[in-house]
Write a protein that holds these residues in place. Structure first.
Motif, PDB file in Angstrom:
ATOM      1  N   UNK A  63      36.575  44.167  36.481  1.00 22.75           N
ATOM      2  CA  UNK A  63      35.120  44.180  36.671  1.00 22.75           C
ATOM      3  C   UNK A  63      34.733  43.429  37.935  1.00 22.75           C
ATOM      4  N   UNK A  64      35.338  42.275  38.167  1.00 23.82           N
ATOM      5  CA  UNK A  64      35.012  41.496  39.366  1.00 23.82           C
ATOM      6  C   UNK A  64      35.369  42.254  40.641  1.00 23.82           C
ATOM      7  N   UNK A  65      36.476  42.984  40.616  1.00 20.78           N
ATOM      8  CA  UNK A  65      36.860  43.781  41.777  1.00 20.78           C
ATOM      9  C   UNK A  65      35.796  44.798  42.149  1.00 20.78           C
ATOM     10  N   UNK A  66      35.108  45.323  41.151  1.00 19.22           N
ATOM     11  CA  UNK A  66      34.091  46.352  41.383  1.00 19.22           C
ATOM     12  C   UNK A  66      32.672  45.787  41.394  1.00 19.22           C
ATOM     13  N   UNK A  67      32.529  44.468  41.239  1.00 22.53           N
ATOM     14  CA  UNK A  67      31.200  43.859  41.244  1.00 22.53           C
ATOM     15  C   UNK A  67      30.396  44.145  39.990  1.00 22.53           C
ATOM     16  N   UNK A  68      31.084  44.407  38.884  1.00 26.91           N
ATOM     17  CA  UNK A  68      30.414  44.704  37.613  1.00 26.91           C
ATOM     18  C   UNK A  68      30.296  43.417  36.807  1.00 26.91           C
ATOM     19  N   UNK A  69      29.135  43.188  36.231  1.00 26.71           N
ATOM     20  CA  UNK A  69      28.880  42.016  35.389  1.00 26.71           C
ATOM     21  C   UNK A  69      29.883  41.994  34.235  1.00 26.71           C
ATOM     22  N   UNK A  70      30.595  40.877  34.039  1.00 28.07           N
ATOM     23  CA  UNK A  70      31.581  40.791  32.963  1.00 28.07           C
ATOM     24  C   UNK A  70      30.989  40.984  31.562  1.00 28.07           C
ATOM     25  N   UNK A  71      29.708  40.735  31.403  1.00 25.05           N
ATOM     26  CA  UNK A  71      29.064  40.871  30.096  1.00 25.05           C
ATOM     27  C   UNK A  71      28.528  42.277  29.836  1.00 25.05           C
ATOM     28  N   UNK A  72      28.493  43.113  30.841  1.00 22.79           N
ATOM     29  CA  UNK A  72      27.920  44.453  30.710  1.00 22.79           C
ATOM     30  C   UNK A  72      28.781  45.334  29.811  1.00 22.79           C
ATOM     31  N   UNK A  73      28.132  46.065  28.908  1.00 25.33           N
ATOM     32  CA  UNK A  73      28.829  47.015  28.046  1.00 25.33           C
ATOM     33  C   UNK A  73      29.230  48.236  28.861  1.00 25.33           C
TER      34      UNK A  73
ATOM     35  N   UNK B 206      35.855  51.732  31.640  1.00 22.76           N
ATOM     36  CA  UNK B 206      36.746  50.569  31.601  1.00 22.76           C
ATOM     37  C   UNK B 206      38.155  50.966  32.045  1.00 22.76           C
ATOM     38  N   UNK B 207      38.617  52.116  31.612  1.00 20.41           N
ATOM     39  CA  UNK B 207      39.947  52.586  32.000  1.00 20.41           C
ATOM     40  C   UNK B 207      40.041  52.871  33.491  1.00 20.41           C
ATOM     41  N   UNK B 208      38.995  53.416  34.075  1.00 23.39           N
ATOM     42  CA  UNK B 208      38.987  53.665  35.519  1.00 23.39           C
ATOM     43  C   UNK B 208      39.065  52.347  36.280  1.00 23.39           C
ATOM     44  N   UNK B 209      38.308  51.342  35.824  1.00 20.61           N
ATOM     45  CA  UNK B 209      38.364  50.024  36.474  1.00 20.61           C
ATOM     46  C   UNK B 209      39.772  49.449  36.389  1.00 20.61           C
TER      47      UNK B 209
ATOM     48  N   UNK C 258      45.006  47.121  38.101  1.00 24.80           N
ATOM     49  CA  UNK C 258      46.417  46.850  37.822  1.00 24.80           C
ATOM     50  C   UNK C 258      47.289  47.016  39.073  1.00 24.80           C
ATOM     51  N   UNK C 259      47.181  48.102  39.830  1.00 22.82           N
ATOM     52  CA  UNK C 259      47.986  48.186  41.064  1.00 22.82           C
ATOM     53  C   UNK C 259      47.621  47.096  42.071  1.00 22.82           C
ATOM     54  N   UNK C 260      46.328  46.739  42.139  1.00 18.37           N
ATOM     55  CA  UNK C 260      45.893  45.667  43.040  1.00 18.37           C
ATOM     56  C   UNK C 260      46.566  44.358  42.643  1.00 18.37           C
ATOM     57  N   UNK C 261      46.614  44.078  41.337  1.00 18.59           N
ATOM     58  CA  UNK C 261      47.253  42.850  40.865  1.00 18.59           C
ATOM     59  C   UNK C 261      48.756  42.875  41.165  1.00 18.59           C
ATOM     60  N   UNK C 262      49.395  44.007  40.975  1.00 23.92           N
ATOM     61  CA  UNK C 262      50.822  44.113  41.276  1.00 23.92           C
ATOM     62  C   UNK C 262      51.088  43.911  42.764  1.00 23.92           C
ATOM     63  N   UNK C 263      50.214  44.462  43.587  1.00 23.35           N
ATOM     64  CA  UNK C 263      50.363  44.302  45.032  1.00 23.35           C
ATOM     65  C   UNK C 263      50.201  42.848  45.465  1.00 23.35           C
ATOM     66  N   UNK C 264      49.410  42.093  44.714  1.00 19.39           N
ATOM     67  CA  UNK C 264      49.154  40.680  45.029  1.00 19.39           C
ATOM     68  C   UNK C 264      49.784  39.741  43.994  1.00 19.39           C
TER      69      UNK C 264
END
Length: 87
Positions: free
Chosen positions: A36-46, A52-55, A60-66
């Protein structure tokens, strides 16, 4: 199916941010919160499951890369996600 470029009004540069730009160094986050933070989405937003799967598909690949920038903490319960933070 490809679409003609002129159909799009808003074309932006494709950029990824470094983990230090996304996360606070004194906090630990679930992969869902990171996504959510990567996309600027509020963590509390439903969000619906598909969104959620698209996010997660981006996070996940971003985290693996870093991966060298992260530390990991076990979840409180085996049915919960673990936590990640900056090294």
């Amino acid at each position: 199916m490809p679409r003609p470029r002129e159909e799009f009004d808003d074309l932006r540069e494709f950029q990824f941010r470094d983990p230090e730009e996304v996360l606070e160094d004194d906090q630990m986050y679930t992969v869902y919160e990171i996504a959510r933070r990567l996309q600027g989405v509020d963590p509390e937003r439903e969000l619906d499951v598909e969104t959620e799967n698209i996010l997660l598909d981006w996070a996940i690949p971003w985290m693996l890369d870093h991966s060298d920038a992260f530390v990991f903490a076990e979840p409180d319960d085996e049915n919960e996600p673990g936590y990640y933070g900056l090294k």
